[in-house]
Each structure stands twice: as structure tokens, then as C-alpha cells.
Design an enzyme around this catalytic site. Structure first.
Site, short mmCIF file in Angstrom:
data_model
loop_
_atom_site.label_atom_id
_atom_site.label_comp_id
_atom_site.label_asym_id
_atom_site.label_seq_id
_atom_site.Cartn_x
_atom_site.Cartn_y
_atom_site.Cartn_z
N LYS A 433 82.78 15.85 -57.43
CA LYS A 433 81.88 15.23 -58.42
C LYS A 433 82.65 14.44 -59.48
O LYS A 433 82.06 13.72 -60.28
CB LYS A 433 81.02 16.31 -59.08
CG LYS A 433 79.99 16.92 -58.13
CD LYS A 433 79.19 18.03 -58.78
CE LYS A 433 78.12 18.55 -57.84
NZ LYS A 433 78.65 19.11 -56.58
N LYS A 445 85.46 16.68 -65.58
CA LYS A 445 86.52 17.08 -64.65
C LYS A 445 87.45 15.89 -64.35
O LYS A 445 88.66 16.06 -64.22
CB LYS A 445 85.92 17.61 -63.36
CG LYS A 445 85.20 18.95 -63.49
CD LYS A 445 86.14 20.08 -63.91
CE LYS A 445 87.05 20.53 -62.82
NZ LYS A 445 87.90 21.68 -63.23
N ASN A 472 81.37 21.03 -52.18
CA ASN A 472 80.62 22.25 -52.43
C ASN A 472 81.20 23.41 -51.63
O ASN A 472 81.63 23.25 -50.49
CB ASN A 472 79.16 22.05 -52.05
CG ASN A 472 78.49 21.00 -52.91
OD1 ASN A 472 77.99 21.29 -53.97
ND2 ASN A 472 78.53 19.75 -52.45
N VAL A 480 74.03 26.20 -53.13
CA VAL A 480 72.67 26.10 -52.61
C VAL A 480 72.36 27.20 -51.59
O VAL A 480 71.20 27.60 -51.44
CB VAL A 480 72.45 24.70 -51.99
CG1 VAL A 480 73.23 24.54 -50.69
CG2 VAL A 480 70.98 24.41 -51.77
N THR A 497 65.90 18.97 -53.42
CA THR A 497 65.67 17.92 -54.42
C THR A 497 65.32 16.56 -53.81
O THR A 497 64.60 15.78 -54.41
CB THR A 497 66.89 17.76 -55.34
OG1 THR A 497 68.04 17.46 -54.53
CG2 THR A 497 67.15 19.04 -56.12
#
Length: 649
Positions: A433, A445, A472, A480, A497
Site C-alpha cells: 500500500k 509507510k 496482504n 479479509v 467492497t
């Protein structure tokens, strides 16, 4: 049949008059009496069998006297080998071995006595044929008695509890699968009935293993499984590649057959019950990537005898780093975190599972420079693994100042202290990310990455600052996977989402293995990027998890599209567009050559961002972050208008 089961339930349940299942075990003296009766019966049967043949018994002693002597000798060996000591309904191979030795030594003792008597007196007392027959009959009947009791008890127990064993087959024929099959056939309490083994090795000769048929997969796996009327199949995890495993699971799900995952025997946790080793296969087991191999010797050389600090050590990534470090004989591991309960749980886990590990738990906040300085003075660290971070995107989007305290200020504090105390290595855990960030978490970050990269280029820097970046992590807090699992357990709906959203995934152990490996490789200033495999569509992930739970998507469990959350984007990247990637000697690790920038400029801007964060001026914090990280463009966020302001200036 159902009526018969109901009657048995009433007869053998806990609150009945017979209470057979409530008995702990048969008293030992009863077992001895039963075995003695079997010995008498065996001798009588041997006598009856031989009476109808030309073979005649010797007449030195009467048949009755011979029987008394033979049974008495056998009784002595019952006590010597303690054949009565095991619980009949839980008889094991050891109990059967005791019986076999008892019968064998009875035979040998009487034969030796018989031969000695013949040498002295010239006559035999016992007929050798009758001794052999007696040995075989007595052992066989005692064995059948124990098997009968064991199977009857298990049947009554299953009936009374309503337990119906699942018909399962094991896929593959090798040492691991045969060991699992042996466990299934010997452990009566398992809820599985082994039907056979499935193999792709087609042989014209049918054969059996453990008394179960080996069934060749001829036309297709689906057709073979369907013909056997199975309830489930067992896969030994290391026996197949993930691609093959995924295909097997898909075929089984289409047929409504459960799939169970079993670790190879050497990886079984000996402290756990065998029932807990065989588990329904989970989505983590189906991640479409091959296992990562690391150079254990290189890591051990790097870690052995060193004092290591792990920040965020109670988190999902940090705690796994600690577990893996424990295998490489460090002098001391200092585990730092501000999560009190999680630290306590980790401490109890390490005491139980790593009794020889020298570790210390420290409750501290990495934004507190004074507290950190005391620790660096006290422990003389050699290596720092920096895994502490705030990472929940929507939560950080609402509280940007908190991300600055931990993700930026915490990193600055640790890197300055590492420099001042001449720490050998500073290994920072970052995220995908941070690449072209669309949220405050990712931007914070990236700012931390820029700081340690630029610091490395300063003169006189002894410490090697190494950054590791991956996507992830399956099963980590906020991931998730556990979120979907909880929604499925609650009956749904499962919330996604966006229908097209994709993510890279890696298991926690894989991610931490690569962090340790990259730490051994770094010369300083690199950002190591991990091969995350193919990205996975989150909607497909949700559908597969529902099916693995034995339910049907959109029918049993609904899936709702809720819309992208603040700061969330459809896909993550691992590299900047302008970055060049260099290979390393490890095929799963690459180096991203991203320009670091001037340290003085970055340091000045970060100082301003931290000062602004202490005033909780969130919009100004985000504006300053965007100036420091020009590629930071907010998406689906209240800060999106700041991009327009910056572009217009």
C-alpha cells in the site's frame, strides 16, 4: 434400522439401568478369569480336534492333568507379561504383543520341559502337535475377544451419541498417506471410516493396504470418487502442488464431498489429539503459489548468538517473526509491543512451546523516544526487526495523526537509536500500500521507507537499513479471511467492497520467512519486494470460502457489494511505475531501486508532519504527506479535494 438404534440409545445411554458405557473398565481379576477360561476352552478344543485324528496323546499324565499344567503355565505368563493391565476396549498393538509373548513363552516353556523329561525318563508328557494347536487357538481367541469388546464398545458409543462415521478415502499412496490410514484404522474415536486409497498409478493387479483397497483413478477423479459414494477425502498437505490441490477441491465441491487437510506425520503436533490434526481444508491451504524455500543455514549464521529486538512483536507478523527466530538460537529476543493482552498471551505461548528460548517481554510505545532509549542502553541489540505499525486503512483514514505517531515517528525513533547504538541491521516491514498510495496508511509507510532509505546514504552510517514489502497476509489481524470466516459462521451476508477488487496474498509464515531471508541479504538502503504470485479476486475468494463451509453462495449465504471504503483501491501494486527491479539469488525476492531523495529535505518535512500531527490538524497533516509523497492520491476519501488544491498550485 432407525428403530433399532433408538432402542440401543435407551439401553446404553448414561441414565439407564444397564449403564454399560458408564463403566470405566473391566477389573483386572475379571480379565484374568476370562483369559484363563479361554485357555481352558482352547485346550479342550485342541483335544476335540486331535481326538478325531490318528494322532494320540501321551499317557504319562491324564488329559485333565495335562490341561491343568498347561493352563497354569500360561497363567504364570499372564502375570509376567501383565496381559490384563490394558483397558480391553482401548487395546493397542502393545497389548496384542503381550498376548503373543505370553502364548509363545508358554509354548516354549512346556516344550523345553517336555524335551527335558524325555531325555531323563525316555517318555514325553505332552504331544507337541497339541501344544502348537493350543498356542494358536488360545492366542487367536483372546485376540478376537479383545477386538470384539473394542468394536462393540465403539459401536454402542457411536449409537448412543448419534455419531455416524464419514466414509472417506485418502488420496495418494506413500509413506505419509499410509501412516494417516493406519491412524484412521486404529483410532476408533475418529469420526471417519476409511474406504480406501485413491491413486493415479493404474495397475492391472488390485491390491490392498491396511486391508483397504487401492483404487486407481481411471477415467477422471470426479467419476472415481462418485462411484465410491464418499462423504469426504483426505489430502496430506505436502503430497500435492497447490494447483493440483485446487483442482481436487473444485471437483469435490461440485460433488458435495468434504475435503480434509492432514499434515505429514513428521509435522504432527505430538501434544495434540489425533482428531485435531485432521481438519477441513481452508482457503489458506489453497493459495495458488508454491512453497517458499529459505536458506536456513544463512539465517542461522545471521541470528545465532545475537540479541534481537522485534517491535510489534505481539502482532500477527511480529509474533510469527519471533517464532521463526526462536528456531535459530538467538542469544536473546526482546519482544516489544503496546498491546498488553496480546503480549501476555504470547508470553504464555512461548513459555509452553519454547522452554529453552531466552526472551523478554517489554510493554512500550515506539513513539516514546525516552522509553526506547532506555531499552537500547540496557540490551545492546544486534538486530532490530521493525514490524510495529498501524495498518487498518479506513480507521487510519479517520485518524491520520495516529498513523504519524506510530508509522512515521516510531520508525524515526527506532532508526535514530539504531544509528546511535551502531545496530548491525534494521529490518523494516512495509506494505504494498506504500506504492502509489491512495490512503493515509500507505502514504505514512512510504514516508517511513523514504526516511530509512535516505538515512542509509548519509556519511558514517554503520547500520544497514533494509525494507521489506509485501501484500496482504492471510490470517493476520484485519485480514479479509478471518472477517469472511466470521460472517459465514454468523449466517451471512458476506460483504465485499467491489466486485472487481483484487489483492495479492501470502501466508504469515511465508511472509516472515522472506523477511528473515531478506534481512540476511541486505547491504543497506534496499527495498525488497516479494513475489506474491497471482492476484486473487476477492469476490471469488468469498464464494470459495462459502463453498468450503459446505454452503452455496447466494443461496445459503448471500454476498453483498458494499462499495469501496475510504482510501481503498481496486488493486495494489508492489513496485512504482518508475522503479527498476533487480533479481537476487532468491527467486522469490527482488530489489526495487526507488530513488530515496535527499535526507535533509525528507528529515525537515517529516519533522513538520510530526509537529502538525501533535496538534491533531489532520487535513494539514495529509496535505504535508502529499507534498512529501507526490504519488499519494486519495481515493474515495474526504481528503480527495486536497489533490485538486495541490494540482492548482
Amino acid at each position: 434400522m432407525e428403530k433399532e438404534k433408538n432402542i440401543l440409545k435407551h439401553l446404553y445411554s448414561g441414565d439407564n439401568k444397564i449403564k454399560l458405557l458408564d463403566q470405566r473398565y473391566l477389573p483386572r481379576w475379571i480379565v484374568v478369569l476370562i483369559d484363563t477360561a479361554i485357555a481352558v476352552l482352547s485346550f479342550y478344543l485342541a483335544y476335540l480336534i486331535l481326538m478325531g485324528t490318528p494322532i494320540k496323546f501321551h499317557t504319562v499324565l491324564t488329559i485333565f492333568q495335562q490341561g491343568i499344567i498347561l493352563v497354569s503355565v500360561n497363567l504364570i505368563f499372564f502375570f509376567l507379561f501383565k496381559t490384563y493391565s490394558g483397558i480391553i476396549r482401548h487395546s493397542t498393538f502393545t497389548d496384542i504383543t503381550k498376548l503373543a509373548f505370553s502364548s509363545l513363552f508358554t509354548f516354549l516353556t512346556v516344550v523345553i520341559f517336555n524335551t527335558s523329561y524325555e531325555l531323563i525318563e525316555g517318555n514325553k508328557i505332552f504331544l507337541n502337535t497339541s501344544l502348537i494347536l493350543y498356542m494358536l487357538l488360545s492366542f487367536s481367541i483372546m485376540l478376537l475377544f479383545r477386538i470384539g469388546v473394542k468394536e462393540t464398545y465403539q459401536y454402542l458409543r457411536n449409537v448412543s451419541s448419534g455419531l455416524t462415521k464419514k466414509r472417506v478415502a485418502i488420496i495418494g499412496v506413500d509413506d505419509d498417506t499410509i501412516s494417516v490410514g493406519k491412524a484412521l484404522t486404529t483410532e476408533s474415536k475418529l469420526p471417519f471410516k476409511l474406504i480406501g486409497f485413491l491413486t493415479q498409478q493404474i495397475d492391472s493387479k488390485r491390491y490392498k493396504i491396511l486391508g483397504k483397497p487401492v483404487v486407481p483413478i481411471k477415467a477422471s477423479f470426479s467419476e472415481t470418487v462418485k462411484e465410491l459414494h464418499l462423504d469426504g477425502v483426505l489430502i496430506v498437505s505436502e503430497s500435492f502442488s497447490r494447483t493440483v490441490k485446487n483442482k481436487i477441491v473444485e471437483d469435490c465441491l461440485d460433488l458435495g464431498i468434504e475435503v480434509f487437510n492432514v499434515p505429514s506425520m513428521e509435522k504432527w503436533n505430538k501434544k495434540e489429539d489425533i482428531t485435531n490434526q485432521i481438519k477441513p481444508i481452508e482457503i489458506e491451504d489453497l493459495l495458488e503459489r508454491e512453497e517458499i524455500k529459505i536458506d536456513d543455514q544463512l539465517i542461522k549464521k545471521d541470528i545465532s548468538g545475537k540479541t534481537v529486538m522485534v517491535t510489534g512483536g505481539a502482532g500477527s507478523i511480529g509474533s510469527e517473526i519471533v517464532r521463526q527466530l526462536a528456531e535459530f538460537s538467538p542469544e536473546l529476543i526482546v519482544i516489544l509491543d503496546q498491546a498488553e493482552s496480546a503480549l501476555h498471551d504470547l508470553e504464555l505461548y512461548l513459555i509452553k512451546n519454547y522452554p529453552n528460548l531466552n526472551f523478554i517481554i517489554e510493554l512500550a510505545d515506539i513513539s516514546n523516544m525516552y522509553r526506547l532509549d532506555l531499552m537500547f542502553k540496557k540490551y545492546s541489540f544486534n538486530i532490530v526487526y521493525h514490524a510495529a505499525a498501524y495498518k487498518h486503512v479506513p480507521l487510519i483514514e479517520r485518524n491520520p495523526h495516529e498513523a504519524i505517531y506510530v508509522n512515521i515517528l516510531g520508525t524515526v525513533n527506532l532508526s535514530i537509536l539504531s544509528l546511535n547504538y551502531e545496530i548491525e541491521k534494521f529490518v523494516m516491514v512495509s506494505t504494498d500500500k506504500a506504492v502509489n498510495p491512495t490512503n493515509v496508511m500507505g502514504a505514512s509507510k512510504r514516508a517511513a521507507e523514504m526516511y530509512v532509505q535516505a538515512l542509509q546514504n548519509e556519511k558514517g552510517v554503520y547500520t544497514r537499513f533494509i525494507t521489506t514489502r509485501f501484500g496482504n497476509v492471510l490470517g493476520s489481524s484485519g485480514s479479509v479471511i478471518p472477517y469472511f470466516r466470521k460472517q459465514i459462521e454468523e449466517g451471512g451476508p458476506v460483504t465485499v467492497t467491489h466486485k472487481d477488487i483484487i489483492r495479492y496474498f501470502m501466508t504469515i509464515p511465508e511472509a516472515c520467512q522472506l523477511v528473515l531471508q531478506a534481512g540476511t541479504m541486505g547491504r543497506g538502503g534496499e527495498i525488497y519486494v516479494f513475489d506474491m504470485g497471482k492476484p486473487i479476486k476477492i469476490l471469488d475468494l468469498a464464494e470459495k470460502m462459502i463453498r468450503l463451509s459446505g454452503l452455496e453462495p447466494y443461496k445459503d449465504i448471500d454476498i453483498e457489494i458494499t462499495g469501496l471504503r475510504p482510501g481503498e483501491k481496486l488493486y495494489e501494486e508492489l513496485l512504482n511505475d518508475v522503479a527498476t527491479t533487480l533479481p537476487t539469488h532468491h527467486p522469490k525476492i527482488m530489489i526495487s531501486k526507488i530513488p530515496a531523495g535527499e535526507f535533509l529535505d525528507i528529515k525537515t518535512k517529516i519533522k513538520t508532519i510530526i509537529k502538525t500531527a501533535t496538534k491533531h490538524e489532520d487535513r494539514k497533516v495529509v496535505m504535508l504527506l502529499k507534498e512529501l509523497v507526490p504519488e499519494f492520491k486519495s481515493e474515495n476519501s474526504t481528503f480527495k479535494d486536497l489533490d485538486v488544491i495541490i494540482e492548482s498550485e
